[in-house]
Scaffold this active site. Structure first.
Site, PDB file in Angstrom:
ATOM      1  CE  LYS A  59      -1.810   2.740   2.988  1.00  0.00           C
ATOM      2  NZ  LYS A  59      -2.010   4.159   2.181  1.00  0.00           N
ATOM      3  CD  GLU A  98      12.660   4.128   8.546  1.00  0.00           C
ATOM      4  OE1 GLU A  98      12.439   5.306   9.428  1.00  0.00           O
ATOM      5  OE2 GLU A  98      12.486   4.349   7.445  1.00  0.00           O
ATOM      6  CB  CYS A 135      12.810   8.894   8.824  1.00  0.00           C
ATOM      7  SG  CYS A 135      11.166   8.484   8.066  1.00  0.00           S
ATOM      8  CD  GLU A 148       9.951  12.684  12.047  1.00  0.00           C
ATOM      9  OE1 GLU A 148      10.780  12.071  11.201  1.00  0.00           O
ATOM     10  OE2 GLU A 148       8.982  12.075  12.483  1.00  0.00           O
TER      11      GLU A 148
END
Length: 495
Positions: free
Chosen positions: A194, A267, A301, A398
């Site tokens: 997906k 992750e 990331c 973040e």
């Protein structure tokens, strides 16, 4: 002298060194008006569709299928049906398919690069020079391991897990697809993938690569949609879930699969520290710092979103950093001169804006180089915050955008303490001329990847992954194969 002066007059020195526009043509990409679901080697119509946009100008690109729970179950059933034959193929036979995919990606790299930048907003030179070569390289790398699994894991008798459900993010759509599909197929698994809701087009074009490679039907299935589709895939009859994305969603997935027996690798987010010591090559370090945070608009990331500078070089480091930021070119992702492209979506732009405002309110000093942002689309200027305290939101959360927070330290021990003082543990960077200090720092930093005198360097042979709220499991290298296999009479590591 007269002749010399005349010759000089004929060649005036340019007063303006501005780059001329160098747009990449989009003619190489042939978009369909509507895309359906790729299930069992065929396009299967969905009942619901949504529009995917180009973030550079908010223009619609195509209608894309919104997979329902029933559609996801069809895709899983197709993968389950294809699994016995695929898993029983010899490793050398599977490797031939992977080699074909790798070659086709390399041959069609320009087409994929243009589409990646068009749908995702990243500069074409990054799609062209980073994403596509690495995507192809991952298939080449795992093709080489497909017939050597017993040598890769001696005395452990590896077997494929079964059907893998894979959910990938919007920041590196094709590269994340390659990171996940290549090791899964090499190990003998079948896949239901997906892609992210905002960047589905390169995954759908990848279906045509599978057709060219003549991959058996059902080995790879692609279902598009929003979070509902992802949730349906997590809850479906798959044997393994691999997810790359936000920590919040990763935690939700972990709760959903708890007790189900499904293998899981995550992750997730990061808040990487780039640590600059006073003996570092400063000009080189500034280039690495710029690359670490402004590459792909900070949509990374492992972005070096925190800069820890030793106090003795703070002023010259910040001066050089701001001077270099002023040269960054922000604009059309399809212009080959662009350094910083468009933010991926309105939702992400709003999040970046909110956190930057929080940084201002908490007392940090902001600097943004002068640049003319396009009127249409999603844009944010490269930003650096100084006078940042460890407790500020911009130093802890973040941001996932082109925003750098600068802190200072005096000793290596203080640098380690500040770098590790975050819920995340995905990556870090160390800039120093002392090899012993690099090794000591790498041992102390609680991060899955530590770069030394460089940043954002990837290779398919090297494992990548994090600690703490950055997830668990590894992708890349032999470590990336392991989560897609089970072993007889032996403990399995890495998810």
């Amino acid at each position: 002298m007269t002749d010399v002066e005349k010759r000089q007059d004929r060649s005036p020195v340019p007063k303006d060194w501005t780059y001329a526009p160098a747009p990449e043509s989009t003619d190489i990409v042939k978009l369909q008006d509507r895309y359906e679901l790729f299930i069992g080697g065929k396009w299967v119509a969905a009942k619901e569709h949504f529009t995917t946009l180009s973030p550079r100008d908010e223009s619609p690109l195509a209608e894309v299928a919104q997979a329902s729970e029933a559609d996801v179950h069809k895709a899983v059933a197709a993968a389950r049906e294809a699994f016995p034959a695929w898993s029983k193929l010899s490793g050398s036979a599977r490797s031939k398919y992977l080699f074909r995919i790798a070659r086709i990606l390399a041959e069609r790299s320009r087409e994929f690069a243009v589409l990646e930048s068009l749908n995702g907003g990243k500069p074409i030179k990054e799609s062209r020079d980073v994403d596509l070569p690495l995507a192809s390289a991952h298939f080449f790398y795992y093709a080489g391991w497909a017939d050597k699994l017993e040598y890769a894991f001696p005395n452990r008798r590896p077997r494929p897990v079964g059907v893998a459900g894979q959910i990938i993010p919007w920041n590196f759509p094709l590269l994340m697809l390659s990171w996940k599909i290549a090791p899964a197929l090499a190990a003998g698994n079948t896949v239901v993938l997906k892609p992210a809701e905002t960047t589905p087009l390169t995954a759908l074009l990848f279906a045509d690569v599978l057709r060219q490679a003549e991959l058996p039907p059902g080995v790879v299935n692609i279902v598009t949609g929003d979070g509902r589709t992802g949730a349906a895939l997590v809850d479906s009859d798959v044997d393994k879930i691999a997810f790359t994305g936000s920590t919040e969603v990763g935690k939700a997935i972990q709760r959903r699969v708890a007790g189900s027996g499904k293998k899981l690798t995550l992750e997730l987010g990061g808040k990487a520290a780039n640590i600059l010591f006073d003996d570092a090559a400063l000009d080189q370090a500034v280039e690495g710092i710029i690359n670490g945070i402004y590459f792909n608009q900070g949509h990374v990331c492992c972005a070096g979103s925190r800069l820890l500078v030793q106090e003795s070089i703070y002023e010259p480091a910040i001066e050089k950093l701001k001077k270099r930021m002023a040269t960054l070119r922000v604009g059309d992702p399809l212009d080959k001169n662009t350094d910083v492209g468009a933010i991926n979506s309105r939702e992400q732009l709003d999040r970046i804006t909110a956190l930057v405002e929080a940084g201002k309110e908490e007392g940090a000093e902001i600097y943004q180089p002068p640049c003319n942002l396009p009127e249409k689309g999603y844009w944010f200027a490269p930003t650096v915050f100084t006078n940042v305290a460890q407790s500020y939101r911009i130093a802890q959360e973040e941001i996932f955008g082109p925003v750098l927070s600068v802190l200072t330290f005096r000793t290596p021990e203080e640098a380690v303490e500040k770098a590790n003082n975050t819920p995340y543990g995905l990556s870090a960077g160390v800039w120093t001329e002392k090899g012993s200090r690099i090794l000591w720092m790498a041992q102390q930093l609680r991060a899955g990847v530590v770069w030394a005198n460089t940043f954002n360097r990837f290779d398919p042979t090297s494992p990548f992954g994090g600690y703490k709220e950055s997830g668990f499991g590894r992708e890349g290298g032999l470590h990336g194969l392991e989560p897609y296999m089970t072993f007889d009479a032996a403990e399995t590591f890495g998810g």
